[in-house]
Design an enzyme around this catalytic site. Structure first.
Site, PDB file in Angstrom:
ATOM      1  N   LYS A  30       0.835  -1.206   0.000  1.00 35.64           N
ATOM      2  CA  LYS A  30       0.000   0.000   0.000  1.00 35.64           C
ATOM      3  C   LYS A  30       0.864   1.248   0.000  1.00 35.64           C
ATOM      4  CE  LYS A  30      -3.687  -2.210   2.657  1.00 35.64           C
ATOM      5  NZ  LYS A  30      -4.376  -2.245   3.963  1.00 35.64           N
ATOM      6  N   TYR A  33      -5.120   5.450  -0.612  1.00 35.57           N
ATOM      7  CA  TYR A  33      -3.993   4.538  -0.774  1.00 35.57           C
ATOM      8  C   TYR A  33      -4.159   3.679  -2.004  1.00 35.57           C
ATOM      9  CZ  TYR A  33      -7.070   1.727   2.302  1.00 35.57           C
ATOM     10  OH  TYR A  33      -8.138   1.101   2.876  1.00 35.57           O
ATOM     11  N   ASP A  93     -12.287  -4.958  13.982  1.00 36.25           N
ATOM     12  CA  ASP A  93     -10.985  -4.629  14.564  1.00 36.25           C
ATOM     13  C   ASP A  93     -10.984  -4.770  16.083  1.00 36.25           C
ATOM     14  OD1 ASP A  93      -9.959  -4.179  12.054  1.00 36.25           O
ATOM     15  OD2 ASP A  93     -10.102  -1.993  12.188  1.00 36.25           O
TER      16      ASP A  93
END
Length: 181
Positions: A71, A131, A167
């Site tokens: 990335k 990105y 997450d």
């Protein structure tokens, strides 16, 4: 452009040349030949853009082969702390991490190669992050590591981040079923 290896040499800080005048500025954010000369000889196949509010922590994410992603991360507006963690078990820098503050003011970019988990924390009220990726998103190959894994020890400037459900329950690195080669 300047390409500066970090403490983990595969992770590279990219500082573009910015040409400004009374109208604003112009900068080259990607140039294949210059990136190759700077140590980043990759082909990009997907661009992503996220907007997040202050204290949002996205990551730590990586993908397994054949969809392992490199990335190239930059901030369009706001400020983030961008983090790369080496998750390659055979690497001499396994479990080590590096970070860089990326912002719309400094216009820096961070190259996070395949084999590294990536995450960022929003330090400003909001942040738009763009990105470029070297592989497409493949959910069946995506893995996540808990943001505060004590075996990694990232020095995040918060103890109470805003996390996605995924997450928030991510396993520790030691509990990953598989890691990049």
């Amino acid at each position: 452009m300047r390409f500066t290896p970090t403490k983990i040499p595969e992770v590279i800080l990219v500082e573009p040349d910015v040409f400004g005048d009374a109208r604003g500025f112009l900068m080259e954010t990607y140039h294949a030949d210059k990136f190759t000369e700077g140590g980043i000889a990759e082909s990009f196949v997907q661009d992503n853009h996220s907007r997040s509010v202050k204290r949002t922590l996205r990551g730590l994410h990586y993908q397994l082969a054949p969809f392992a992603q490199g990335k190239l991360v930059r901030v369009l507006s706001g400020v983030i702390l961008d983090v790369a963690v080496d998750v390659r078990p055979q690497s001499p820098t396994f479990k080590k991490w590096v970070s860089a503050e990326l912002s719309d003011d400094n216009k820096h970019q961070l190259w996070v190669p395949a084999g590294f988990a990536h995450g960022f924390l929003v330090l400003s009220e909001t942040a738009d992050v763009a990105y470029k990726c070297t592989a497409v998103y493949a959910p069946e190959h995506e893995r996540a590591i808990i943001w505060n894994d004590p075996d990694i020890g990232i020095d995040w400037p918060t103890t109470d981040p805003v996390l996605s459900d995924k997450d928030a329950i991510a396993p520790r690195l030691a509990d990953q079923p598989d890691l990049p080669g």
